[in-house]
Design an enzyme around this catalytic site. Sequence first.
Site, PDB file in Angstrom:
ATOM      1  N   HIS A 233       0.308   4.997   4.311  1.00  0.00           N
ATOM      2  CA  HIS A 233       1.051   4.569   5.261  1.00  0.00           C
ATOM      3  C   HIS A 233       2.305   5.209   5.468  1.00  0.00           C
ATOM      4  O   HIS A 233       2.888   5.994   4.771  1.00  0.00           O
ATOM      5  CB  HIS A 233       1.567   3.091   4.467  1.00  0.00           C
ATOM      6  CG  HIS A 233       0.461   2.215   4.386  1.00  0.00           C
ATOM      7  ND1 HIS A 233      -0.201   1.557   5.303  1.00  0.00           N
ATOM      8  CD2 HIS A 233       0.223   1.539   3.354  1.00  0.00           C
ATOM      9  CE1 HIS A 233      -0.964   0.849   4.973  1.00  0.00           C
ATOM     10  NE2 HIS A 233      -0.954   0.854   3.693  1.00  0.00           N
TER      11      HIS A 233
ATOM     12  N   CYS B 245      -5.715   2.811   5.556  1.00  0.00           N
ATOM     13  CA  CYS B 245      -5.557   1.914   4.177  1.00  0.00           C
ATOM     14  C   CYS B 245      -7.186   1.237   4.526  1.00  0.00           C
ATOM     15  O   CYS B 245      -8.154   1.542   4.441  1.00  0.00           O
ATOM     16  CB  CYS B 245      -4.402   1.186   4.255  1.00  0.00           C
ATOM     17  SG  CYS B 245      -4.347   0.463   2.636  1.00  0.00           S
TER      18      CYS B 245
END
Length: 488
Positions: free
Chosen positions: A425, A327
Amino acid sequence: MVVGTTSHAGKSLLTAAICRILKRQGYRVTPFKGQNMALNAYAIADGGEIGYAQAVQAWAAGLEPAIAMNPILLKPQGDMTSQVILEGKAVGRTRAADYYRDYFERGWQAIQRSLQQLARHYEFVVCEGAGSPAEINLKHRDLTNMRVARYLNAPTLLVVDIDRGGAFAHVVGTLALLDSDERALIKGVVINKFRGQRSLLESGIQWLENYTGVPVVGVIPWLDRPFPAEDSLDLFERRGRRRDADLEIAVVRLPRIANFTDFDPLVAEPSVSLRYVMPGEAIGQPDAVVIPGSKATRSDLETLRERGTLAALQSYATAGGTVVGICGGLQMLGRTIADPHGFEGDAGTSEGLGLLPLETAIAAEKLTQQRTTRSRWPLGELPVEGYEIHQGRTAAIAPECMQMFADCDLGFVHAGRSHWGCYLHGVFENGAWRRAWLNQLRLRRNLAPLSLEVPHYRQQRDASFDAIADAIDTHLDLTPLLPKHAAK
């Protein structure tokens, strides 16, 4: 209701354990936390965003996470500001001094809507508080603790962390600072994280019960079991270091680290030793370095630059080291991160590590969604699932960067295969994919490959719920909290 004398007393774990205990007794039970302040978040199936701790508690209850379980999520961004997630959607950014004025009434209405929705479907709602219910300067605007307990007339547990010391004073002081109607809802005290013989504590328990009139309904021993953490305080207790491990993986401890629960599956790998590296601290020679997510990516990037960590990472990479970004970490691996409108902080553009030929632009709209795809790397095509929470949009600008996943906007790997990053994630929760990547690191060390025949991490996590519930159930008496008709 579960409240604590302090932050980090063990409310989240106890709430999850109670959910699993009641589920195993055959009840329809759900977790709830009215307002959570955390950088660990989860994207539910319909795209909304809640605190990761409530997702964990939902799984403990045998449920899919839902917005009503956490209607308010505050994500600190630095400079005394937080992004406000209301009923799953980002609705603005606020300073602490303005939050009560701008969001208190909206927040309380959202909490009531959520509780009413949950009450229609479940026999028990196990509510978690936040911090302490006795912060005198904050009680008038506390949306999370005794306001919820009073609204529900909920029997309430007060949890104290005895490992910190001062447990009896914490309990007595908390009860003394509660209003009389709040105090009347406290039906039991739970002493958590106890190390030692229970018999040595008995005289203190008797004194506490006589002095306060509240029974001690549980003395929970220190549980050295992996459990998803709620906030960065828990990083200091992560049990990821192993002397006999084959591989060492370092994770950069960003100032505003987010979703570090991504690394729980690596902590659970017997062959891996995981350690956190503070900005400015020596990286050493690990087998891989991971840059995690951040709620203030450009600000954290500048902190790494100022403290010499960026230069150290570039030297480590030049020497052949493997660098991974998840991310915000993916964005840092690229050449530039542009936020001309200041959506995530001060407006401007920052130079990244330059390890991947990527450019990132911060957009106004946050992307929150679950994803299921197939990975083209590191071994053939493997199924991969996870979730995304980000405002950045990242694209490759040179041919030496290939797409990791079938969905091209999920991740990228350098042609040299050492450096890679993705927005997904939970990527390490995919057992076969995780092992395939670890095997690449093991190959460099001439170590035998690990078997890819491993289940998704959710199975291991679910087994941990049962183990934790077993450990706590024998030390906790829920009778004072349950209606007589609910006893089983």
